[in-house]
Motif scaffolding. Sequence first.
Motif, short mmCIF file in Angstrom:
data_model
loop_
_atom_site.label_atom_id
_atom_site.label_comp_id
_atom_site.label_asym_id
_atom_site.label_seq_id
_atom_site.Cartn_x
_atom_site.Cartn_y
_atom_site.Cartn_z
N LEU A 149 0.85 -1.20 0.00
CA LEU A 149 0.00 0.00 0.00
C LEU A 149 0.88 1.24 0.00
CD1 LEU A 149 -2.74 -0.96 2.62
CD2 LEU A 149 -2.89 -1.00 0.14
N PRO A 150 0.46 2.29 -0.74
CA PRO A 150 1.25 3.52 -0.70
C PRO A 150 1.30 4.06 0.72
CG PRO A 150 -0.89 3.85 -1.78
CD PRO A 150 -0.74 2.39 -1.57
N GLY A 151 2.49 4.43 1.18
CA GLY A 151 2.63 5.01 2.52
C GLY A 151 3.04 4.01 3.57
N LEU A 152 2.97 2.71 3.27
CA LEU A 152 3.39 1.70 4.24
C LEU A 152 4.62 0.95 3.71
CD1 LEU A 152 0.15 -0.04 5.60
CD2 LEU A 152 1.72 1.39 6.86
N SER A 158 6.41 -0.77 8.86
CA SER A 158 5.14 -0.20 9.32
C SER A 158 3.99 -1.15 9.00
CB SER A 158 4.91 1.19 8.73
OG SER A 158 5.07 1.18 7.35
N ARG A 213 3.86 -3.58 11.85
CA ARG A 213 3.26 -2.94 13.03
C ARG A 213 1.74 -2.86 12.86
NH1 ARG A 213 6.23 -1.27 17.31
NH2 ARG A 213 8.40 -1.52 16.76
N ALA A 214 1.31 -2.51 11.65
CA ALA A 214 -0.13 -2.40 11.39
C ALA A 214 -0.80 -3.77 11.56
CB ALA A 214 -0.38 -1.85 9.99
N HIS A 226 -1.02 -4.67 15.20
CA HIS A 226 -2.08 -3.85 15.78
C HIS A 226 -3.45 -4.48 15.50
CE1 HIS A 226 -4.39 -0.15 16.70
NE2 HIS A 226 -5.05 -0.43 15.59
N LEU A 256 -12.42 -3.67 9.83
CA LEU A 256 -11.68 -3.35 8.61
C LEU A 256 -12.04 -4.31 7.48
CD1 LEU A 256 -9.55 -1.60 7.19
CD2 LEU A 256 -7.80 -3.18 8.03
N TYR A 275 -2.99 18.22 -2.86
CA TYR A 275 -2.47 18.82 -1.63
C TYR A 275 -2.82 20.29 -1.48
CZ TYR A 275 0.20 14.61 -0.69
OH TYR A 275 0.55 13.33 -0.38
N LEU A 298 -11.10 3.95 9.19
CA LEU A 298 -10.52 2.77 9.84
C LEU A 298 -9.04 2.63 9.48
CD1 LEU A 298 -13.27 0.01 9.46
CD2 LEU A 298 -12.65 1.30 11.50
N MET A 299 -8.72 2.83 8.20
CA MET A 299 -7.33 2.70 7.76
C MET A 299 -6.44 3.73 8.44
SD MET A 299 -6.98 0.27 5.34
CE MET A 299 -5.74 0.72 4.13
N ARG A 344 -6.51 4.81 11.30
CA ARG A 344 -6.19 4.47 12.68
C ARG A 344 -5.04 3.48 12.78
NH1 ARG A 344 -12.04 3.09 14.67
NH2 ARG A 344 -13.03 4.95 13.82
N LEU A 345 -4.62 2.91 11.65
CA LEU A 345 -3.49 1.98 11.69
C LEU A 345 -2.21 2.76 12.00
CD1 LEU A 345 -4.18 -0.29 8.58
CD2 LEU A 345 -4.61 -0.78 10.97
N PRO A 346 -1.31 2.16 12.80
CA PRO A 346 -0.05 2.85 13.06
C PRO A 346 0.70 3.05 11.74
CG PRO A 346 0.02 0.56 13.83
CD PRO A 346 -1.39 0.84 13.44
N GLY A 347 1.21 4.25 11.52
CA GLY A 347 1.99 4.53 10.32
C GLY A 347 1.17 5.16 9.20
N LEU A 348 -0.15 5.17 9.30
CA LEU A 348 -0.99 5.79 8.27
C LEU A 348 -1.76 6.98 8.87
CD1 LEU A 348 -2.69 2.89 6.26
CD2 LEU A 348 -1.00 4.50 5.43
N ARG A 374 -4.37 11.32 5.18
CA ARG A 374 -4.12 11.47 3.75
C ARG A 374 -3.53 10.20 3.14
NH1 ARG A 374 -4.39 15.82 0.23
NH2 ARG A 374 -4.82 17.18 1.99
N SER A 375 -2.60 9.57 3.84
CA SER A 375 -2.04 8.34 3.28
C SER A 375 -3.09 7.23 3.31
CB SER A 375 -0.76 7.92 4.03
OG SER A 375 -0.96 7.92 5.41
N ALA A 385 -4.20 5.05 0.13
CA ALA A 385 -4.21 3.59 0.18
C ALA A 385 -5.57 3.05 -0.27
CB ALA A 385 -3.87 3.11 1.59
#
Lengths: 200, 200
Positions: A14-17, A21, A24-25, A28, A40, A184, B10-11, B13-17, B20-21, B25
């Motif tokens: 996924l973009p951004g992960l 991370s 970790r997600a 979680h 989810l 943005y 929901l997304m 709330r994941l750590p690292g996101l 906007r990211s 995603a």
Amino acid sequence: LREIDHLTALMSRLPGLGPRSAKRAVLHLIKKRDGALRPLIDALAKVADAITPCHVCGNIDTTDPCGICREAASGSGRRDPTLVCVVEDVADLWALERAGTWRGVYHVLGGRLSALEGIRPEDLAIEGLVRRVQDGTIREVVLALNATLEGQTTAHVLADRLAPFGVALTQLAYGVPVGGELDYLDEGTLTQALKARRPL
Amino acid sequence: LREIDHLTALMSRLPGLGPRSAKRAVLHLIKKRDGALRPLIDALAKVADAITPCHVCGNIDTTDPCGICREAASGSGRRDPTLVCVVEDVADLWALERAGTWRGVYHVLGGRLSALEGIRPEDLAIEGLVRRVQDGTIREVVLALNATLEGQTTAHVLADRLAPFGVALTQLAYGVPVGGELDYLDEGTLTQALKARRPL
């Protein structure tokens, strides 16, 4: 654990992960199976089942044609089907809708030309746009592409492709900061850029 | 779009996101419904169905007790059930297993004490650890907590709690960089820190 490794691999795409991370997600989500993981899954399944691309403009919605195209076709006068705003991505369409200024319809290309990423004209929804213009009802095509090198290259290719049809071609005014990405920008800048759009 | 907004929330709330990211995603997933969205749903559902916490040590696995606890209980001699390594999180257990040095079992606390985040002793799996030590088969408890203020506070609380039972208490040697987190360390450092563990 195979199941966790597979899920982590998918998440890390996924973009951004990144890989860490994503791990970790996943941890979680496993920790909060009922509070986070199950909801989810449900939300993803709902989107997978309910959301569909619009065959006219490439927007995504729960209906096909999308709400914007249907509003334009209804003849209510709230959307002008003769004005088409061309964007790279659905996120850009959403940004323009948030600005609330555009009263025409859209055409989502699904990206921009990129030699680096190997994205060629046939990878974008260009022929669909040409067909819409050929139909003859469109008066003006606004190219609302990112003010990046790739966005502007795409704009030139579109301008060449649409020139034979005698449709008015405009692009966003340089209220858009050079090098910036539409998604943005604040709504005021987007509104100014739309109002001051100029012939290509 | 309600379905997309809900999924994005929901997304995010994941750590690292962030918001906007998360939106990027979600758009990525919608674009690749068959290539990314459906496989992700399947992988999440498999994890939700197959993965369970170990009631003995708090590790996560497809079986309960987990593979590590079962190996220790099997009497094969490959895992020593009298040596317990206490970690904050499953990710730390995985990091130690990757290092491949530890031949005992684990106990996953599920976090560390934190006044700032309101995490109290009763929020961690401390009583489960006390019960395991009370059973009398454990000879040594290695506190492999992060070398952060909160990790070390947690170590002191555990040391106080376990002192009455006469079990050997050790902690990782200061090969672990001060302020560092276990999960980010290379395997060599983790191995050195385990080998040079010292009495608390």
